[in-house]
Design an enzyme around this catalytic site. Sequence first.
Site, PDB file in Angstrom:
ATOM      1  N   ASN A  47      -2.112  -0.081   7.427  1.00  0.00           N
ATOM      2  CA  ASN A  47      -1.597  -1.435   7.699  1.00  0.00           C
ATOM      3  C   ASN A  47      -0.746  -2.004   6.561  1.00  0.00           C
ATOM      4  O   ASN A  47      -0.518  -3.194   6.470  1.00  0.00           O
ATOM      5  CB  ASN A  47      -2.728  -2.373   8.132  1.00  0.00           C
ATOM      6  N   LYS A  86       0.821  -1.208   0.000  1.00  0.00           N
ATOM      7  CA  LYS A  86       0.000   0.000   0.000  1.00  0.00           C
ATOM      8  C   LYS A  86       0.863   1.269   0.000  1.00  0.00           C
ATOM      9  O   LYS A  86       2.080   1.206   0.276  1.00  0.00           O
ATOM     10  CB  LYS A  86      -0.944  -0.044   1.208  1.00  0.00           C
ATOM     11  N   HIS A  94      -1.818  -5.535   1.434  1.00  0.00           N
ATOM     12  CA  HIS A  94      -3.032  -6.316   1.165  1.00  0.00           C
ATOM     13  C   HIS A  94      -2.638  -7.694   0.672  1.00  0.00           C
ATOM     14  O   HIS A  94      -1.687  -7.825  -0.090  1.00  0.00           O
ATOM     15  CB  HIS A  94      -3.865  -5.623   0.071  1.00  0.00           C
ATOM     16  N   GLU A 111      -8.684 -10.962  -8.275  1.00  0.00           N
ATOM     17  CA  GLU A 111      -7.784  -9.817  -8.101  1.00  0.00           C
ATOM     18  C   GLU A 111      -6.621  -9.864  -9.094  1.00  0.00           C
ATOM     19  O   GLU A 111      -6.228  -8.833  -9.645  1.00  0.00           O
ATOM     20  CB  GLU A 111      -7.287  -9.762  -6.647  1.00  0.00           C
ATOM     21  N   TYR A 126     -12.035  -2.991  -3.695  1.00  0.00           N
ATOM     22  CA  TYR A 126     -12.615  -3.152  -2.355  1.00  0.00           C
ATOM     23  C   TYR A 126     -14.148  -3.202  -2.386  1.00  0.00           C
ATOM     24  O   TYR A 126     -14.790  -2.898  -1.384  1.00  0.00           O
ATOM     25  CB  TYR A 126     -12.132  -2.028  -1.433  1.00  0.00           C
TER      26      TYR A 126
HETATM   27  P1  IDP Z   1      -7.532  -7.407   5.225  1.00  0.00           P
HETATM   28  O1  IDP Z   1      -6.753  -6.351   4.472  1.00  0.00           O
HETATM   29  O2  IDP Z   1      -6.745  -7.939   6.400  1.00  0.00           O
HETATM   30  O3  IDP Z   1      -8.055  -8.491   4.322  1.00  0.00           O
HETATM   31  P2  IDP Z   1     -10.250  -6.343   5.283  1.00  0.00           P
HETATM   32  O4  IDP Z   1     -11.258  -6.624   6.340  1.00  0.00           O
HETATM   33  O5  IDP Z   1     -10.430  -6.987   3.952  1.00  0.00           O
HETATM   34  O6  IDP Z   1      -8.800  -6.687   5.886  1.00  0.00           O
HETATM   35  O7  IDP Z   1     -10.188  -4.760   5.112  1.00  0.00           O
HETATM   36  C1  IDP Z   1      -9.508  -4.190   4.018  1.00  0.00           C
HETATM   37  C2  IDP Z   1      -8.694  -3.016   4.490  1.00  0.00           C
HETATM   38  O8  IDP Z   1      -9.574  -2.014   4.976  1.00  0.00           O
HETATM   39  C3  IDP Z   1      -7.766  -3.297   5.679  1.00  0.00           C
HETATM   40  O9  IDP Z   1      -6.541  -3.881   5.287  1.00  0.00           O
HETATM   41  C4  IDP Z   1      -7.568  -1.909   6.238  1.00  0.00           C
HETATM   42  O10 IDP Z   1      -6.637  -1.161   5.438  1.00  0.00           O
HETATM   43  C5  IDP Z   1      -8.943  -1.293   6.016  1.00  0.00           C
HETATM   44  N1  IDP Z   1      -9.783  -1.391   7.207  1.00  0.00           N
HETATM   45  C6  IDP Z   1     -10.379  -2.508   7.701  1.00  0.00           C
HETATM   46  N2  IDP Z   1     -11.081  -2.233   8.815  1.00  0.00           N
HETATM   47  C7  IDP Z   1     -10.906  -0.903   9.036  1.00  0.00           C
HETATM   48  C8  IDP Z   1     -11.385   0.007  10.047  1.00  0.00           C
HETATM   49  O11 IDP Z   1     -12.101  -0.360  10.969  1.00  0.00           O
HETATM   50  N3  IDP Z   1     -10.981   1.301   9.920  1.00  0.00           N
HETATM   51  C9  IDP Z   1     -10.170   1.754   8.915  1.00  0.00           C
HETATM   52  N4  IDP Z   1      -9.714   0.938   7.935  1.00  0.00           N
HETATM   53  C10 IDP Z   1     -10.069  -0.373   8.003  1.00  0.00           C
HETATM   54 MG    MG Z   2      -9.437  -8.329   2.762  1.00  0.00          MG
END
Ligand code: IDP
Ligand code: MG
Length: 148
Positions: free
Chosen positions: A112, A9, A115, A126, A49
């Site tokens: 974070n 990212k 992805h 994807e 997304y």
């Molecule tokens: P993942 O990336 O671990 O698969 P997902 O639930 O698919 O997690 O969520 C996609 C991305 O959305 C996360 O990696 C993070 O960047 C963002 N995200 C998820 N939950 C939150 C939140 O509660 N607040 C802000 N960003 C979030």
């Molecule tokens: Mg995800």
Amino acid sequence: MEQTFVMIKPDAVQRGLVGEIIARFEKKGFTMRGLKLMSVDRAFAERHYNDLSAKPFFNILVEYIISGPVVAMVWEGKNVVSTGRKIIGATNPAESAPGTIRGDFAVEIGRNIIHGSDSVESARKEIAMWFPEGIVAWESSILPWIYE
Ligand code: IDP
Ligand code: MG
């Protein structure tokens, strides 16, 4: 052989973590099949997304992904989807174990850094979306030293 889609990212690109992240997948023994630095537009990020479009953080997430270039990758190997998710660590870096990418380099869920596809089926979708031109066909010469 299974494949997964991994995206570094914009925060990790800005922070100079690209090499470190690639090294973790390489050193594990997975094979790189695709790699490119690219900027994506809003519509593309929203499509990536799409499953999260009802979430309250959806717009913030899309802004984050389009805030700078990302590195799109395809990695290949036995169980690479689930093992890749383990290497990446829990979604919220506050809960990601030390030793995982998020556990070692990230603090907040909205930053974070990486992805990874969550299933073989999402990986297939994807990869098709991010690499419409196809991925690179090659065979790593070290495979006999990775697989018995
Ligand atoms: P993942 O990336 O671990 O698969 P997902 O639930 O698919 O997690 O969520 C996609 C991305 O959305 C996360 O990696 C993070 O960047 C963002 N995200 C998820 N939950 C939150 C939140 O509660 N607040 C802000 N960003 C979030
Ligand atoms: Mg995800």
